[in-house]
Design a protein around this motif. Structure first.
Motif, PDB file in Angstrom:
ATOM      1  N   GLY A 230       0.813  -1.221   0.000  1.00  0.00           N
ATOM      2  CA  GLY A 230       0.000   0.000   0.000  1.00  0.00           C
ATOM      3  C   GLY A 230       0.846   1.271   0.000  1.00  0.00           C
ATOM      4  O   GLY A 230       0.303   2.379   0.053  1.00  0.00           O
ATOM      5  N   GLY A 231       2.156   1.136  -0.063  1.00  0.00           N
ATOM      6  CA  GLY A 231       3.019   2.312  -0.183  1.00  0.00           C
ATOM      7  C   GLY A 231       3.055   3.161   1.084  1.00  0.00           C
ATOM      8  O   GLY A 231       2.389   2.847   2.083  1.00  0.00           O
ATOM      9  N   ALA A 232       3.827   4.233   1.020  1.00  0.00           N
ATOM     10  CA  ALA A 232       3.952   5.118   2.174  1.00  0.00           C
ATOM     11  C   ALA A 232       2.611   5.771   2.504  1.00  0.00           C
ATOM     12  O   ALA A 232       2.290   6.002   3.672  1.00  0.00           O
ATOM     13  CB  ALA A 232       5.017   6.175   1.904  1.00  0.00           C
ATOM     14  N   LEU A 233       1.842   6.026   1.470  1.00  0.00           N
ATOM     15  CA  LEU A 233       0.564   6.718   1.698  1.00  0.00           C
ATOM     16  C   LEU A 233      -0.368   5.932   2.628  1.00  0.00           C
ATOM     17  O   LEU A 233      -1.108   6.513   3.413  1.00  0.00           O
ATOM     18  CB  LEU A 233      -0.128   6.957   0.348  1.00  0.00           C
ATOM     19  CG  LEU A 233      -0.600   8.391   0.148  1.00  0.00           C
ATOM     20  CD1 LEU A 233       0.583   9.319  -0.022  1.00  0.00           C
ATOM     21  CD2 LEU A 233      -1.519   8.501  -1.042  1.00  0.00           C
TER      22      LEU A 233
ATOM     23  N   CYS B  93       8.922  14.103   8.492  1.00  0.00           N
ATOM     24  CA  CYS B  93       9.385  13.491   7.237  1.00  0.00           C
ATOM     25  C   CYS B  93      10.873  13.832   7.166  1.00  0.00           C
ATOM     26  O   CYS B  93      11.251  15.008   7.107  1.00  0.00           O
ATOM     27  CB  CYS B  93       8.624  14.076   6.050  1.00  0.00           C
ATOM     28  SG  CYS B  93       9.229  13.450   4.477  1.00  0.00           S
TER      29      CYS B  93
ATOM     30  N   ASN C 212      13.203  13.497   4.968  1.00  0.00           N
ATOM     31  CA  ASN C 212      13.669  14.153   3.745  1.00  0.00           C
ATOM     32  C   ASN C 212      12.471  14.399   2.842  1.00  0.00           C
ATOM     33  O   ASN C 212      11.822  13.448   2.409  1.00  0.00           O
ATOM     34  CB  ASN C 212      14.687  13.252   3.030  1.00  0.00           C
ATOM     35  CG  ASN C 212      15.189  13.868   1.738  1.00  0.00           C
ATOM     36  OD1 ASN C 212      15.690  14.988   1.727  1.00  0.00           O
ATOM     37  ND2 ASN C 212      15.042  13.153   0.631  1.00  0.00           N
TER      38      ASN C 212
ATOM     39  N   THR D 297      11.079  14.823  -0.353  1.00  0.00           N
ATOM     40  CA  THR D 297      11.565  14.437  -1.683  1.00  0.00           C
ATOM     41  C   THR D 297      11.324  15.515  -2.740  1.00  0.00           C
ATOM     42  O   THR D 297      12.118  15.686  -3.663  1.00  0.00           O
ATOM     43  CB  THR D 297      10.821  13.153  -2.124  1.00  0.00           C
ATOM     44  OG1 THR D 297      10.642  12.318  -0.977  1.00  0.00           O
ATOM     45  CG2 THR D 297      11.574  12.405  -3.187  1.00  0.00           C
TER      46      THR D 297
ATOM     47  N   ASP E 129       8.714   9.316   8.366  1.00  0.00           N
ATOM     48  CA  ASP E 129       8.667   8.878   6.973  1.00  0.00           C
ATOM     49  C   ASP E 129      10.074   9.077   6.406  1.00  0.00           C
ATOM     50  O   ASP E 129      10.516  10.210   6.209  1.00  0.00           O
ATOM     51  CB  ASP E 129       7.641   9.737   6.217  1.00  0.00           C
ATOM     52  CG  ASP E 129       7.611   9.454   4.718  1.00  0.00           C
ATOM     53  OD1 ASP E 129       8.380   8.590   4.250  1.00  0.00           O
ATOM     54  OD2 ASP E 129       6.807  10.116   4.016  1.00  0.00           O
TER      55      ASP E 129
ATOM     56  N   SER F 148      11.067   7.646   3.538  1.00  0.00           N
ATOM     57  CA  SER F 148      10.970   7.025   2.212  1.00  0.00           C
ATOM     58  C   SER F 148      12.118   7.382   1.280  1.00  0.00           C
ATOM     59  O   SER F 148      12.619   6.530   0.559  1.00  0.00           O
ATOM     60  CB  SER F 148       9.655   7.426   1.545  1.00  0.00           C
ATOM     61  OG  SER F 148       8.572   6.854   2.237  1.00  0.00           O
ATOM     62  N   SER F 149      12.526   8.647   1.282  1.00  0.00           N
ATOM     63  CA  SER F 149      13.533   9.026   0.287  1.00  0.00           C
ATOM     64  C   SER F 149      14.936   9.152   0.889  1.00  0.00           C
ATOM     65  O   SER F 149      15.815   9.760   0.273  1.00  0.00           O
ATOM     66  CB  SER F 149      13.115  10.323  -0.424  1.00  0.00           C
ATOM     67  OG  SER F 149      12.735  11.297   0.507  1.00  0.00           O
TER      68      SER F 149
ATOM     69  N   LYS G  54      12.594   4.169  -3.714  1.00  0.00           N
ATOM     70  CA  LYS G  54      13.588   5.220  -3.903  1.00  0.00           C
ATOM     71  C   LYS G  54      14.978   4.706  -3.572  1.00  0.00           C
ATOM     72  O   LYS G  54      15.900   4.792  -4.376  1.00  0.00           O
ATOM     73  CB  LYS G  54      13.249   6.442  -3.053  1.00  0.00           C
ATOM     74  CG  LYS G  54      11.966   7.100  -3.557  1.00  0.00           C
ATOM     75  CD  LYS G  54      11.210   7.828  -2.498  1.00  0.00           C
ATOM     76  CE  LYS G  54       9.776   8.030  -2.915  1.00  0.00           C
ATOM     77  NZ  LYS G  54       9.585   8.778  -4.158  1.00  0.00           N
TER      78      LYS G  54
HETATM   79  C1  LIG Z   1       8.833  11.164   1.476  1.00  0.00           C
HETATM   80  C2  LIG Z   1       7.751  10.441   0.728  1.00  0.00           C
HETATM   81  N1  LIG Z   1       6.674  10.007   1.396  1.00  0.00           N
HETATM   82  C3  LIG Z   1       5.689   9.351   0.777  1.00  0.00           C
HETATM   83  C4  LIG Z   1       5.714   9.097  -0.579  1.00  0.00           C
HETATM   84  C5  LIG Z   1       4.572   8.360  -1.207  1.00  0.00           C
HETATM   85  O1  LIG Z   1       4.910   7.028  -1.361  1.00  0.00           O
HETATM   86  P1  LIG Z   1       3.950   5.969  -2.038  1.00  0.00           P
HETATM   87  O2  LIG Z   1       3.777   6.398  -3.456  1.00  0.00           O
HETATM   88  O3  LIG Z   1       4.647   4.660  -1.887  1.00  0.00           O
HETATM   89  O4  LIG Z   1       2.648   5.973  -1.290  1.00  0.00           O
HETATM   90  C6  LIG Z   1       6.828   9.545  -1.316  1.00  0.00           C
HETATM   91  C7  LIG Z   1       6.989   9.330  -2.758  1.00  0.00           C
HETATM   92  O5  LIG Z   1       6.305   8.843  -3.551  1.00  0.00           O
HETATM   93  C8  LIG Z   1       7.857  10.230  -0.644  1.00  0.00           C
HETATM   94  O6  LIG Z   1       8.926  10.678  -1.305  1.00  0.00           O
END
Ligand SMILES: Cc1ncc(COP(=O)(O)O)c(C=O)c1O
Length: 362
Positions: free
Chosen positions: A75-78, A150, A152, A154, A173, A175-176, A197
């Protein structure tokens, strides 16, 4: 091979070449397995070993203490934007603090609001998301469950140079920037990152969570949204993203071969310096979005004097095999994402192109 270019995409992004080669080599048949990683059961012994090794690599690289669970979710970061408050603050007499420093933390705060009470204790909107707060600007709310950041941003290329010092567990978060530098895990209740990433392909999200946070999960939630249930089943409540986990194993194997995260950090700082030095020497031709102290060493977000020049820059860069340099649609300009897997040669090639372009067009 000769067709591979220097790919500065923000994500999905460049992966280490040895990782891609290994995956290619093993794609038809995982050694000793008689089938591809794409074809075997997640309950198989072979996949079990991959999962265990990936977890061990993550634990070793990030120095994750034993009282933290490591999960590989979907489901990704979201999804984490909502799942964290859903598990930690929803239906409880507790709020959470949010530090808003760009598009991604803003989105996380807005998703969290659908689940419970949040306090935005810092928002850099007025300045246009150019910096992170200083420690003394962060006044946390007594009794809040966590302080969300967060690491970084992005899109804006704005990064914490070190973890903020607050009296609440951080929920972050990353993620990046995951695996781009060592972290002090003890400051975190939750550290998470989508993989696409710096850690692998899209489709798997790494979630590292302290046991007391896992325990806070609401018992009333559907299983797939409950950290407690996901952790109990070791990310195998349903079919996990097996291929993504396998690639994350190869990426983390590669990171260990590179000397671990301190070595990676030094390489990353040096690569970023190549670009920022060229930008600073351009007499204002290139302008960085972030304030100097908060410049990201992962995403270099900058712009040229006009949109016309932005376009010309990106077009001409392609002739030098430098691709995906466009900024995010919400901010425009340029963005060079220089994650772990971007080789130094790629950054040097971009730097040289930037110097030449400025000479001709300034
Ligand atoms: C810092 C950060 N958080 C969240 C997201 C969203 O991630 P996702 O598309 O996996 O939900 C991104 C990039 O897509 C991101 O760079």
């Amino acid at each position: 091979m000769s067709e591979r270019k220097y790919n500065f995409s923000a994500g999905p992004a460049v992966l280490p070449l040895p990782v891609l080669k290994k995956a290619q080599e093993e794609l038809l048949c995982l050694p000793g397995c008689g089938a591809s990683i794409l074809e075997i059961s997640h309950r198989s012994k072979q996949f079990g070993e991959i999962l265990a090794q990936t977890k061990a690599n993550v634990r070793e690289l990030l120095n994750v203490p034993e009282n933290y669970k490591i999960m590989f979710l979907q489901g990704g970061a979201l999804t984490q934007f909502a799942m964290i408050p859903m598990n930690i603050i929803r239906n409880r007499e507790v709020s959470a603090d949010y530090v808003v420093t760009g598009n991604w933390s803003k989105k996380a705060a807005s998703e969290a609001k659908t689940q419970g009470k949040i306090n935005v204790i810092f928002d850099d909107k007025e300045e246009g998301y150019v910096r992170k707060p200083k420690d003394e600007e962060l006044r946390t709310t007594p009794g809040a469950a966590y302080c969300y950041i967060c690491a970084n941003e992005t899109i804006e290329g704005v990064q914490f140079q070190k973890e903020p010092n607050v009296d609440l567990p951080l929920v972050c978060d990353a993620s990046s920037e995951i695996f781009s530098r060592p972290v002090n895990m003890e400051k975190y209740g939750i550290l998470y990152a989508c993989a696409q990433k710096n850690a692998g392909p899209a489709g798997v999200t790494l979630v590292i969570m302290r046991d007391d946070f896992v325990e806070m999960s609401g018992d009333d939630l559907p299983s797939m949204f409950s950290y407690k249930k996901l952790a109990e089943k070791d990310s195998m409540l349903n079919t996990p993203p097996t291929f993504g986990i396998y690639i994350m194993k190869l990426v983390t194997d590669w990171l260990k071969e590179q000397g671990g995260l301190q070595a990676m950090y030094e390489k990353n700082l040096e690569k970023a310096k190549l670009l920022y030095d060229a930008i600073d020497a351009s007499n204002g031709f290139y302008r960085v979005h972030a304030n100097k102290e908060y410049r990201s060493f992962m995403n270099v977000s900058f712009r040229l004097p006009s949109e016309e020049l932005d376009k010309k820059f990106q077009e001409e860069a392609k002739a030098y095999d430098l691709v995906s340099l466009n900024g995010h649609r919400s901010v425009g300009g340029e963005r060079a994402s220089i994650y772990n897997a971007m080789p130094r040669e790629g950054v040097v090639a971009l730097r040289d192109f930037m110097v030449e372009f400025a000479k001709k067009n300034a």
